[in-house]
Design a protein around this motif. Structure first.
Motif, mmCIF file in Angstrom:
data_model
loop_
_atom_site.group_PDB
_atom_site.id
_atom_site.type_symbol
_atom_site.label_atom_id
_atom_site.label_comp_id
_atom_site.label_asym_id
_atom_site.label_seq_id
_atom_site.Cartn_x
_atom_site.Cartn_y
_atom_site.Cartn_z
ATOM 1 N N VAL A 97 0.812 -1.221 0.000
ATOM 2 C CA VAL A 97 0.000 0.000 0.000
ATOM 3 C C VAL A 97 0.844 1.270 0.000
ATOM 4 O O VAL A 97 0.349 2.346 -0.322
ATOM 5 N N GLU A 98 2.132 1.151 0.310
ATOM 6 C CA GLU A 98 2.908 2.366 0.569
ATOM 7 C C GLU A 98 3.367 3.080 -0.701
ATOM 8 O O GLU A 98 3.341 2.536 -1.802
ATOM 9 N N ASP A 99 3.789 4.327 -0.493
ATOM 10 C CA ASP A 99 4.455 5.097 -1.534
ATOM 11 C C ASP A 99 5.946 4.796 -1.486
ATOM 12 O O ASP A 99 6.498 4.436 -0.429
ATOM 13 N N VAL A 100 6.598 4.949 -2.636
ATOM 14 C CA VAL A 100 8.030 4.667 -2.741
ATOM 15 C C VAL A 100 8.727 5.884 -3.338
ATOM 16 O O VAL A 100 8.268 6.443 -4.336
ATOM 17 N N LEU A 101 9.839 6.264 -2.710
ATOM 18 C CA LEU A 101 10.673 7.343 -3.234
ATOM 19 C C LEU A 101 11.846 6.700 -3.956
ATOM 20 O O LEU A 101 12.572 5.872 -3.382
ATOM 21 N N ILE A 102 12.025 7.050 -5.221
ATOM 22 C CA ILE A 102 13.062 6.444 -6.063
ATOM 23 C C ILE A 102 14.060 7.532 -6.433
ATOM 24 O O ILE A 102 13.709 8.515 -7.096
ATOM 25 N N ILE A 103 15.301 7.354 -5.980
ATOM 26 C CA ILE A 103 16.309 8.419 -6.034
ATOM 27 C C ILE A 103 17.470 8.016 -6.941
ATOM 28 O O ILE A 103 17.949 6.869 -6.899
ATOM 29 N N PRO A 110 22.904 10.642 2.600
ATOM 30 C CA PRO A 110 22.590 9.946 3.849
ATOM 31 C C PRO A 110 22.558 10.921 5.033
ATOM 32 O O PRO A 110 23.358 11.852 5.110
ATOM 33 N N GLY A 111 21.611 10.683 5.915
ATOM 34 C CA GLY A 111 21.478 11.545 7.091
ATOM 35 C C GLY A 111 20.452 12.636 6.929
ATOM 36 O O GLY A 111 19.964 13.188 7.917
ATOM 37 N N GLN A 112 20.081 12.953 5.684
ATOM 38 C CA GLN A 112 19.048 13.949 5.426
ATOM 39 C C GLN A 112 17.674 13.273 5.385
ATOM 40 O O GLN A 112 17.577 12.085 5.082
ATOM 41 N N PRO A 113 16.600 14.011 5.686
ATOM 42 C CA PRO A 113 15.262 13.418 5.534
ATOM 43 C C PRO A 113 15.071 12.900 4.108
ATOM 44 O O PRO A 113 15.422 13.580 3.146
ATOM 45 N N PHE A 114 14.564 11.697 3.979
ATOM 46 C CA PHE A 114 14.369 11.037 2.680
ATOM 47 C C PHE A 114 15.681 10.836 1.919
ATOM 48 O O PHE A 114 15.667 10.522 0.731
ATOM 49 N N GLN A 115 16.819 11.059 2.567
ATOM 50 C CA GLN A 115 18.138 11.009 1.923
ATOM 51 C C GLN A 115 18.240 11.993 0.767
ATOM 52 O O GLN A 115 18.916 11.741 -0.234
ATOM 53 N N LEU A 116 17.564 13.132 0.919
ATOM 54 C CA LEU A 116 17.596 14.167 -0.114
ATOM 55 C C LEU A 116 18.020 15.503 0.501
ATOM 56 O O LEU A 116 17.537 15.892 1.572
ATOM 57 N N ALA A 117 18.916 16.199 -0.200
ATOM 58 C CA ALA A 117 19.376 17.509 0.262
ATOM 59 C C ALA A 117 18.304 18.559 0.011
ATOM 60 O O ALA A 117 17.400 18.372 -0.811
ATOM 61 N N GLY A 118 18.392 19.675 0.722
ATOM 62 C CA GLY A 118 17.512 20.799 0.439
ATOM 63 C C GLY A 118 17.689 21.249 -1.000
ATOM 64 O O GLY A 118 18.810 21.266 -1.517
ATOM 65 N N GLY A 119 16.576 21.553 -1.659
ATOM 66 C CA GLY A 119 16.625 21.950 -3.065
ATOM 67 C C GLY A 119 16.506 20.795 -4.033
ATOM 68 O O GLY A 119 16.413 21.007 -5.248
ATOM 69 N N ARG A 185 11.156 2.817 0.723
ATOM 70 C CA ARG A 185 9.734 2.527 0.964
ATOM 71 C C ARG A 185 9.303 3.295 2.206
ATOM 72 O O ARG A 185 9.956 3.224 3.246
ATOM 73 N N LEU A 186 8.204 4.030 2.089
ATOM 74 C CA LEU A 186 7.740 4.899 3.164
ATOM 75 C C LEU A 186 6.591 4.237 3.922
ATOM 76 O O LEU A 186 5.650 3.736 3.307
ATOM 77 N N SER A 187 6.658 4.240 5.238
ATOM 78 C CA SER A 187 5.614 3.613 6.040
ATOM 79 C C SER A 187 4.269 4.284 5.776
ATOM 80 O O SER A 187 4.165 5.511 5.852
ATOM 81 N N PRO A 188 3.219 3.504 5.482
ATOM 82 C CA PRO A 188 1.903 4.098 5.226
ATOM 83 C C PRO A 188 1.296 4.734 6.478
ATOM 84 O O PRO A 188 0.318 5.465 6.386
ATOM 85 N N LYS A 189 1.897 4.456 7.638
ATOM 86 C CA LYS A 189 1.408 5.048 8.880
ATOM 87 C C LYS A 189 2.062 6.403 9.144
ATOM 88 O O LYS A 189 1.631 7.148 10.020
ATOM 89 N N GLU A 190 3.101 6.712 8.376
ATOM 90 C CA GLU A 190 3.783 8.006 8.495
ATOM 91 C C GLU A 190 3.583 8.851 7.241
ATOM 92 O O GLU A 190 3.321 10.044 7.321
ATOM 93 N N PHE A 191 3.745 8.227 6.090
ATOM 94 C CA PHE A 191 3.488 8.888 4.806
ATOM 95 C C PHE A 191 2.228 8.216 4.263
ATOM 96 O O PHE A 191 2.289 7.143 3.668
ATOM 97 N N VAL A 192 1.080 8.839 4.511
ATOM 98 C CA VAL A 192 -0.211 8.147 4.364
ATOM 99 C C VAL A 192 -0.633 8.086 2.896
ATOM 100 O O VAL A 192 -0.688 9.112 2.214
ATOM 101 N N PRO A 193 -0.942 6.890 2.396
ATOM 102 C CA PRO A 193 -1.302 6.718 0.979
ATOM 103 C C PRO A 193 -2.698 7.227 0.650
ATOM 104 O O PRO A 193 -3.479 7.594 1.528
ATOM 105 N N ALA A 194 -3.008 7.186 -0.639
ATOM 106 C CA ALA A 194 -4.332 7.597 -1.115
ATOM 107 C C ALA A 194 -5.375 6.566 -0.703
ATOM 108 O O ALA A 194 -5.082 5.371 -0.605
ATOM 109 N N PRO A 195 -6.614 7.005 -0.456
ATOM 110 C CA PRO A 195 -7.688 6.054 -0.178
ATOM 111 C C PRO A 195 -7.784 5.011 -1.297
ATOM 112 O O PRO A 195 -7.839 5.356 -2.471
#
Length: 298
Positions: A97-103, A110-119, A185-195
């Motif tokens: 059910v979860e959303d996936v971030l593909i980088i 590493p160490g940044q939220p979502f492993q992505l830098a600002g910008g 892979r993002l937890s559906p309880k934290e990054f909530v998916p579409a109905p």
């Protein structure tokens, strides 16, 4: 039976899946590919397309006209209110059910939220995903993208974008090789998916009682109960695919229902998050909507 479907690779996978299930019951079928507004109009984002059901309306019109016997949709694409004369005959199993971030691997930090830098530039046309991404990492830049799953992945592969966001269900069903990319892979309880995310819906005519009976064995009861809660929240909030709303409901082994929801008035506004658990579905969606609603000013 004639099965109506969109022509994308994922839509065809879903239609072939239902076709195989019908074959197991001794029911022969064929596919009819129907282009929808969402397929034809590729230069506009979802919130700019007119009305609701821009991936379903043309298929539903063919169903009402009797040109097809049933339609296979992604449940999250279906408006919560059925056109007069149509009904959902069955809901499939629920895939991841979860959303996936593909980088792009060279853009990961590493160490940044979502492993992505600002910008960092993240591709998604979903207002829900934009809202939650920016709420959890305000430094990100969201970029509208359209097209099928492989087309969107290519934007991360080539480095045109630092990352793209997609549903895990589609990636798994297409069995795509993502070994050259970083997959989070993002937890559906934290990054909530579409109905309704991860579920296929089989739609037919209300009057087609024989077809409805034949489709009934394909229905997954628990999936129906949980997605009913999710879609009732969406309906009560008078939202469609472009509403920045995530709702996920699951049932535990004791038959309790747990709901996670996230909502923002717009994708630049703070996200309001709710988690509720009840032993019954009765009134659960209404409680979620009440908790998501802004507190009136004194």
């Amino acid at each position: 039976m004639i099965i109506g479907t969109r022509g994308s690779r994922l839509a065809l996978w879903q239609a072939h899946f239902v076709q195989a299930q019908l074959r197991e019951q001794g029911i022969a079928s064929e596919l009819k590919i129907i282009k929808t507004q969402g397929d034809v109009v590729q230069h506009l984002t979802f919130d700019k397309l007119e009305g609701k059901g821009f991936f379903t309306k043309e298929i539903e019109d063919q169903l009402l006209a009797g040109n097809i016997d049933l339609a296979v949709h992604s449940l999250k694409d279906l408006p919560t209110t059925q056109p007069e004369g149509l009904t959902l005959a069955a809901l499939s199993y629920r895939a991841a059910v979860e959303d996936v971030l593909i980088i792009h691997r060279d853009r990961a930090v590493p160490g940044q939220p979502f492993q992505l830098a600002g910008g960092a530039r993240v591709g998604t046309s979903s207002a829900r995903r934009k809202a939650q991404l920016l709420d959890l990492h305000p430094g990100l830049v969201t970029v509208d993208i359209r097209g099928n799953v492989p087309t969107r992945l290519e934007k991360a592969r080539t480095g045109e974008l630092d990352a793209v966001m997609l549903a895990a269900a589609g990636l798994e069903r297409l069995e795509l090789d993502l070994s050259d990319l970083l997959v989070i892979r993002l937890s559906p309880k934290e990054f909530v998916p579409a109905p309704g995310q991860g579920v296929m819906a089989i739609q037919t005519r209300v009057e087609a009682l024989d077809i409805r009976r034949q489709l009934a064995p394909l229905h997954h009861l628990t999936v129906g109960e949980c997605t009913n809660v999710e879609r009732t929240v969406l309906n009560l909030m008078e939202g469609g695919c472009s509403m920045p709303l995530g709702v996920y409901c699951e049932q535990d082994q004791l038959n309790n229902y747990h709901v996670w929801a996230a909502y923002a008035p717009s994708y630049g506004a703070p996200v309001r998050r709710v988690q509720l658990s009840r032993s019954t579905r009765a009134g659960l969606a209404e409680l979620v909507v009440e908790a998501l609603s802004p507190i009136p000013s004194p």
